[in-house]
Design a protein around this motif. Sequence first.
Motif, mmCIF file in Angstrom:
data_model
loop_
_atom_site.group_PDB
_atom_site.id
_atom_site.type_symbol
_atom_site.label_atom_id
_atom_site.label_comp_id
_atom_site.label_asym_id
_atom_site.label_seq_id
_atom_site.Cartn_x
_atom_site.Cartn_y
_atom_site.Cartn_z
ATOM 1 N N THR A 98 0.859 -1.174 0.000
ATOM 2 C CA THR A 98 0.000 0.000 0.000
ATOM 3 C C THR A 98 0.897 1.227 0.000
ATOM 4 O O THR A 98 2.063 1.174 0.425
ATOM 5 C CB THR A 98 -0.902 0.033 1.235
ATOM 6 N N TRP A 99 0.361 2.360 -0.425
ATOM 7 C CA TRP A 99 1.178 3.573 -0.450
ATOM 8 C C TRP A 99 1.628 3.970 0.956
ATOM 9 O O TRP A 99 2.743 4.460 1.139
ATOM 10 C CB TRP A 99 0.417 4.724 -1.115
ATOM 11 N N LEU A 146 -2.075 -0.004 -4.737
ATOM 12 C CA LEU A 146 -0.807 -0.632 -4.393
ATOM 13 C C LEU A 146 0.281 -0.093 -5.307
ATOM 14 O O LEU A 146 0.018 0.297 -6.450
ATOM 15 C CB LEU A 146 -0.895 -2.152 -4.540
ATOM 16 N N ASP A 148 -2.513 6.121 3.053
ATOM 17 C CA ASP A 148 -2.963 5.249 1.980
ATOM 18 C C ASP A 148 -3.673 6.064 0.914
ATOM 19 O O ASP A 148 -4.293 7.098 1.194
ATOM 20 C CB ASP A 148 -3.915 4.175 2.521
ATOM 21 N N GLU A 192 1.736 1.101 -10.399
ATOM 22 C CA GLU A 192 0.597 0.959 -9.497
ATOM 23 C C GLU A 192 -0.400 -0.070 -10.014
ATOM 24 O O GLU A 192 -0.483 -0.343 -11.223
ATOM 25 C CB GLU A 192 -0.121 2.300 -9.327
ATOM 26 N N LEU A 217 -7.966 0.229 -2.489
ATOM 27 C CA LEU A 217 -6.616 0.685 -2.161
ATOM 28 C C LEU A 217 -5.731 0.632 -3.396
ATOM 29 O O LEU A 217 -5.845 -0.287 -4.226
ATOM 30 C CB LEU A 217 -6.014 -0.205 -1.075
ATOM 31 N N VAL A 231 -6.489 5.733 -2.259
ATOM 32 C CA VAL A 231 -7.574 4.907 -2.774
ATOM 33 C C VAL A 231 -8.064 5.473 -4.095
ATOM 34 O O VAL A 231 -7.911 6.666 -4.376
ATOM 35 C CB VAL A 231 -8.751 4.818 -1.782
ATOM 36 N N PRO A 280 -10.611 -0.593 1.382
ATOM 37 C CA PRO A 280 -10.119 -0.045 2.656
ATOM 38 C C PRO A 280 -10.930 -0.608 3.820
ATOM 39 O O PRO A 280 -12.044 -1.105 3.637
ATOM 40 C CB PRO A 280 -10.346 1.467 2.508
#
Length: 325
Positions: free
Chosen positions: A4-5, A145, A132, A153, A143, A134, A159
Amino acid sequence: MWLTWRAAMEHALYGESGFYLRERPSGHFRTSVGVSPVFAEAVLRELVAVDEELGGPGTLDLVDIGAGEGVLASGVLAAAPASLRRRLRVTAVELAPRPAALPEEIVWARAAPDGICGLVIANEWLDNIPVDIVEQTATGPRLVLVNVIDGEERLGGRPGDADLAWLNRWWPMRLTGERAEIGRPRDRAWASVIVRLARGRAIAIDYAHSADDRPPYGTLAGYRDGSTVAPVPDGSCDITAHVALDACAAAGESAGAVTTALTTQREALRALGVTGRRPPAELAGRDPRGYLRALARSSEEAELIAPGGLGGFGWLSQTRQGLRR
């Protein structure tokens, strides 16, 4: 590796050999603190106002969160009159090692102290707290990634319920493809500052947006060597995203803040005497050197309050224990 970010930013910025543990911020981007000593002088005037409102306590705190190289803390300490300096306890909060040239009076810490009585300044701190990201799909938020090696990405799962509730209140997305940055970690971080503030004022200064002007595709960005770069979370660059300061304000109120003011850096600094006004032209004839010094200062002030630049930063000011502004 796909993360996840939020996890990727945490590792890239603060993990082993992370950007902020390895690099000095001044080498990569320009902040208000680095523009001119004028900024530290304005913070000192704010500190003096807080001191008066507190009735001149025996020990007055200045806590600089996200202190970087300690420039702001050092500047305020140097500009403070001797009578105030004797009562002043300055704490610089930063994860990086203590700079060698930092004045001995400044405490270098990894976390803000408890029981603060005075002024907390968090200048461009919240925007580097990982969040995070979204993206809205036909079936709801998912979400985002990221590959930590190249920044590619892809979409992940939904979430959690708490994040969905935050999005619904603070950053609802309406169209497929829109993105949002979930600010709950920043809300919690700011609330923890308010909890540690026994008496006084806490100010967060940052790139910001509010509920009526959320950017539809987010604000994620990378910075390296003074330039904007792709936000690849490999530790080679700063990674930042603007702050939902209105959400942080609500979190601060829940944590005990008794007053809240949201404004811009332009308005806040103008109230503290930073006007950018040019010196009178006749000064050049009778004091050329003084005129040049005054002209340079006015240019520095103008940069700090420029509406399309640093002056557009958001200022969130909250108090505890009955301080009024």
